[in-house]
Design a protein around this motif. Structure first.
Motif, PDB file in Angstrom:
ATOM      1  N   GLY A  60       0.795  -1.211   0.000  1.00 24.28           N
ATOM      2  CA  GLY A  60       0.000   0.000   0.000  1.00 24.28           C
ATOM      3  C   GLY A  60       0.832   1.267   0.000  1.00 24.28           C
ATOM      4  N   GLY A  61       2.152   1.130   0.122  1.00 22.99           N
ATOM      5  CA  GLY A  61       3.007   2.309   0.082  1.00 22.99           C
ATOM      6  C   GLY A  61       3.115   2.841  -1.338  1.00 22.99           C
ATOM      7  N   VAL A  62       3.640   4.036  -1.466  1.00 24.20           N
ATOM      8  CA  VAL A  62       3.835   4.648  -2.775  1.00 24.20           C
ATOM      9  C   VAL A  62       4.935   3.871  -3.503  1.00 24.20           C
ATOM     10  CG1 VAL A  62       4.483   6.751  -3.995  1.00 24.20           C
ATOM     11  CG2 VAL A  62       3.145   6.895  -1.903  1.00 24.20           C
ATOM     12  N   GLN A  63       4.671   3.446  -4.734  1.00 23.81           N
ATOM     13  CA  GLN A  63       5.624   2.640  -5.489  1.00 23.81           C
ATOM     14  C   GLN A  63       6.753   3.503  -6.043  1.00 23.81           C
ATOM     15  OE1 GLN A  63       5.660  -0.905  -6.022  1.00 23.81           O
ATOM     16  NE2 GLN A  63       4.340  -0.590  -4.242  1.00 23.81           N
ATOM     17  N   ARG A  72      11.312  -2.475  -7.581  1.00 29.64           N
ATOM     18  CA  ARG A  72      10.177  -1.619  -7.241  1.00 29.64           C
ATOM     19  C   ARG A  72       9.760  -1.971  -5.824  1.00 29.64           C
ATOM     20  NH1 ARG A  72       8.760   2.829  -9.679  1.00 29.64           N
ATOM     21  NH2 ARG A  72       6.557   2.462  -9.471  1.00 29.64           N
ATOM     22  N   THR A  73       9.468  -0.962  -5.031  1.00 24.30           N
ATOM     23  CA  THR A  73       9.112  -1.188  -3.641  1.00 24.30           C
ATOM     24  C   THR A  73       8.079  -0.165  -3.211  1.00 24.30           C
ATOM     25  OG1 THR A  73      10.025  -1.472  -1.410  1.00 24.30           O
ATOM     26  CG2 THR A  73      10.993   0.274  -2.753  1.00 24.30           C
ATOM     27  N   GLY A  74       7.322  -0.511  -2.197  1.00 22.59           N
ATOM     28  CA  GLY A  74       6.341   0.416  -1.646  1.00 22.59           C
ATOM     29  C   GLY A  74       6.975   1.191  -0.498  1.00 22.59           C
ATOM     30  N   LEU A  75       6.977   2.511  -0.588  1.00 19.58           N
ATOM     31  CA  LEU A  75       7.525   3.347   0.478  1.00 19.58           C
ATOM     32  C   LEU A  75       6.381   3.751   1.393  1.00 19.58           C
ATOM     33  CD1 LEU A  75       9.981   4.822   1.658  1.00 19.58           C
ATOM     34  CD2 LEU A  75       9.426   6.751   0.185  1.00 19.58           C
ATOM     35  N   ALA A  76       6.447   3.251   2.631  1.00 23.32           N
ATOM     36  CA  ALA A  76       5.400   3.539   3.604  1.00 23.32           C
ATOM     37  C   ALA A  76       5.566   4.956   4.133  1.00 23.32           C
ATOM     38  CB  ALA A  76       5.467   2.542   4.750  1.00 23.32           C
ATOM     39  N   LEU A  77       4.466   5.644   4.273  1.00 24.04           N
ATOM     40  CA  LEU A  77       4.504   7.000   4.804  1.00 24.04           C
ATOM     41  C   LEU A  77       4.103   6.994   6.275  1.00 24.04           C
ATOM     42  CD1 LEU A  77       3.063   9.064   1.829  1.00 24.04           C
ATOM     43  CD2 LEU A  77       5.431   8.730   2.520  1.00 24.04           C
TER      44      LEU A  77
END
Length: 187
Positions: A60-63, A72-77
């Motif tokens: 659900g993080g920004v890809q 490619r990874t999801g960066l959690a805010l």
């Protein structure tokens, strides 16, 4: 006008018409062609930069793309975390990246994530290697993270993300010049 001059005019007109017909043109609805740039060997540039591994991805993080390994990874805010937007053409960003790297190496430092924008991935890797900055860095080619944070286009731009996900833009100072300033900003 004699016959010879008429033939010369005809040949010149045909030559000009041929050049115009063969001259490359932009296709309607397509952006103008940019000059060819050499293909960058991203694997070699990643090896040269030797960045520390990116933070674990979050669903659900920004890809974004991890500059260190290209995944490619999801960066959690959710934090605490300091996000710093930079570009290769931004001169103040270069000094600030060094300051952020120095801060991040201190015991108890809040994680720092530099986010490359408005630049080519390979150019970012080359600059990080040149500067000796080893921070785990990401590439936001589509500007998704900046849009989500409603970050300005001006660079550099830093945000402190709190544990509850609240984002606060750092405006004092606009550009970090010492690790102590970074420490103050993330408190």
């Amino acid at each position: 006008m004699n016959t010879r001059t008429r033939w010369l005019v005809v040949v010149l007109v045909l030559a000009v018409a041929g050049v115009v017909a063969l001259w490359p043109r932009e296709q309607e609805g397509q952006p103008p062609a940019s000059p060819a740039r050499p293909t960058q060997d991203l694997a070699a540039l990643r090896h040269q930069a030797s960045l520390r591994p990116c933070l674990p991805g979050a669903e659900g993080g920004v890809q974004v793309t991890c500059l260190g390994d290209g995944t490619r990874t999801g960066l959690a805010l959710n934090g605490p975390i300091l996000i710093n937007f930079w570009a290769t053409w931004c001169v103040p960003c270069q000094g600030e990246l060094r300051v952020l790297d120095s801060y991040a190496q201190q015991p108890g430092a809040v994680p720092v994530v530099p986010v490359l924008v408005e630049s080519r991935e390979g150019d970012g890797l080359e600059l990080l290697a040149k500067l000796g900055v080893k921070l785990p860095s990401v590439f936001d080619e589509r500007d998704d993270l900046r849009r989500q944070l409603k970050a300005p286009k001006s660079l550099p731009s830093s945000y402190v993300i709190s544990p509850d996900g609240t984002a606060r833009q750092v405006t004092n100072p606009l550009v970090f010049t010492s690790p102590e300033q970074v420490g103050e900003a993330v408190r």
